[in-house]
Scaffold this motif. Structure first.
Motif, PDB file in Angstrom:
ATOM      1  N   CYS A 108      27.271 -31.192   7.474  1.00  0.00           N
ATOM      2  CA  CYS A 108      28.359 -31.753   8.199  1.00  0.00           C
ATOM      3  C   CYS A 108      28.562 -31.123   9.911  1.00  0.00           C
ATOM      4  O   CYS A 108      28.738 -31.732  10.930  1.00  0.00           O
ATOM      5  CB  CYS A 108      29.791 -31.773   7.614  1.00  0.00           C
ATOM      6  N   ALA A 109      28.429 -29.957   9.838  1.00  0.00           N
ATOM      7  CA  ALA A 109      28.529 -29.281  11.239  1.00  0.00           C
ATOM      8  C   ALA A 109      27.392 -29.777  11.978  1.00  0.00           C
ATOM      9  O   ALA A 109      27.409 -29.886  13.104  1.00  0.00           O
ATOM     10  CB  ALA A 109      28.448 -27.818  10.949  1.00  0.00           C
ATOM     11  N   VAL A 110      26.010 -30.086  11.329  1.00  0.00           N
ATOM     12  CA  VAL A 110      24.948 -30.419  12.290  1.00  0.00           C
ATOM     13  C   VAL A 110      25.156 -31.696  12.806  1.00  0.00           C
ATOM     14  O   VAL A 110      25.070 -32.016  13.997  1.00  0.00           O
ATOM     15  CB  VAL A 110      23.674 -30.350  11.367  1.00  0.00           C
ATOM     16  N   LEU A 111      25.764 -32.722  11.877  1.00  0.00           N
ATOM     17  CA  LEU A 111      26.039 -34.071  12.295  1.00  0.00           C
ATOM     18  C   LEU A 111      27.142 -33.889  13.743  1.00  0.00           C
ATOM     19  O   LEU A 111      26.881 -34.596  14.662  1.00  0.00           O
ATOM     20  CB  LEU A 111      26.839 -34.879  11.226  1.00  0.00           C
ATOM     21  N   ARG A 112      28.037 -33.205  13.593  1.00  0.00           N
ATOM     22  CA  ARG A 112      29.082 -33.081  14.613  1.00  0.00           C
ATOM     23  C   ARG A 112      28.460 -32.082  15.763  1.00  0.00           C
ATOM     24  O   ARG A 112      28.586 -32.583  17.105  1.00  0.00           O
ATOM     25  CB  ARG A 112      30.211 -32.032  14.286  1.00  0.00           C
ATOM     26  N   GLU A 113      27.894 -31.136  15.680  1.00  0.00           N
ATOM     27  CA  GLU A 113      27.254 -30.257  16.882  1.00  0.00           C
ATOM     28  C   GLU A 113      25.924 -30.645  17.633  1.00  0.00           C
ATOM     29  O   GLU A 113      25.749 -30.619  18.706  1.00  0.00           O
ATOM     30  CB  GLU A 113      27.078 -28.866  16.454  1.00  0.00           C
ATOM     31  N   GLU A 114      24.837 -31.503  16.854  1.00  0.00           N
ATOM     32  CA  GLU A 114      23.753 -31.840  17.268  1.00  0.00           C
ATOM     33  C   GLU A 114      23.740 -33.361  17.482  1.00  0.00           C
ATOM     34  O   GLU A 114      22.924 -33.653  18.345  1.00  0.00           O
ATOM     35  CB  GLU A 114      22.564 -31.525  16.098  1.00  0.00           C
TER      36      GLU A 114
END
Length: 177
Positions: free
Chosen positions: A78-84
């Protein structure tokens, strides 16, 4: 726009005792809404924490337990979706409502921060309305009805996201005349 398709642990019939459906792949395809060109596509493999990949799931998705064993935790995915991808600031789309609901359920169960904003497009419903269908159809049938070619492996999130992005681009192209 971010087009997303998830694959989750699944079984022929009900989940075994103590197991739940969990996302094991997040397929992502960026759709440029100005040019209607598909851009970056990626498979984010996710390690299941409360279930196992069944033989049925492998047959359907081609993903094995070994494939996802080294995947990211759901929280990190989920963090990859937000950050990248900046997912919280984009309109996002999926084919049907399963993906949106599965993200909500899994975020609530794990304490992960929901990676998307409130703007979601259900391409399955939009396609049925745009083509004046009496009922919604599966993604592979929609691709056929739109006169497009199914690319990649059906039920692999990365390939399905790519095909859903093509369907959505076609719908937007037709709407713009």
């Amino acid at each position: 726009m971010l087009v997303v398709d998830v694959e989750a642990t699944c079984w022929e019939g009900a989940p075994p005792a103590g197991q739940v459906n969990e996302i094991i792949e997040i397929g992502v395809c960026v759709l440029d809404t100005a040019t209607l060109e598909r851009g970056e596509r990626r498979a984010i493999l996710v390690r299941p924490e409360r279930s196992e990949v069944s033989a049925f799931c492998t047959e359907l998705t081609t993903l094995t337990a070994a494939d996802v064993a080294d995947g990211l935790s759901f929280v990190d995915a989920c963090a990859v979706l937000r950050e990248e991808f900046g997912s919280q600031d984009l309109v996002w789309a999926s084919y049907g409502d399963y993906d949106r609901k599965q993200f909500r359920r899994q975020c609530e169960a794990t304490g992960a921060k929901y990676p998307f904003g409130s703007r979601h497009i259900n391409v399955k419903t939009l396609f049925a309305l745009a083509h004046n269908l009496k009922a919604e159809v599966g993604m592979d049938r929609a691709v056929e009805l739109a006169g497009l070619s199914l690319e990649g492996t059906h039920h692999r999130g990365v390939d399905d996201a790519w095909n859903i992005a093509a369907l959505l681009a076609d719908l937007l192209r037709r709407a713009r005349g």
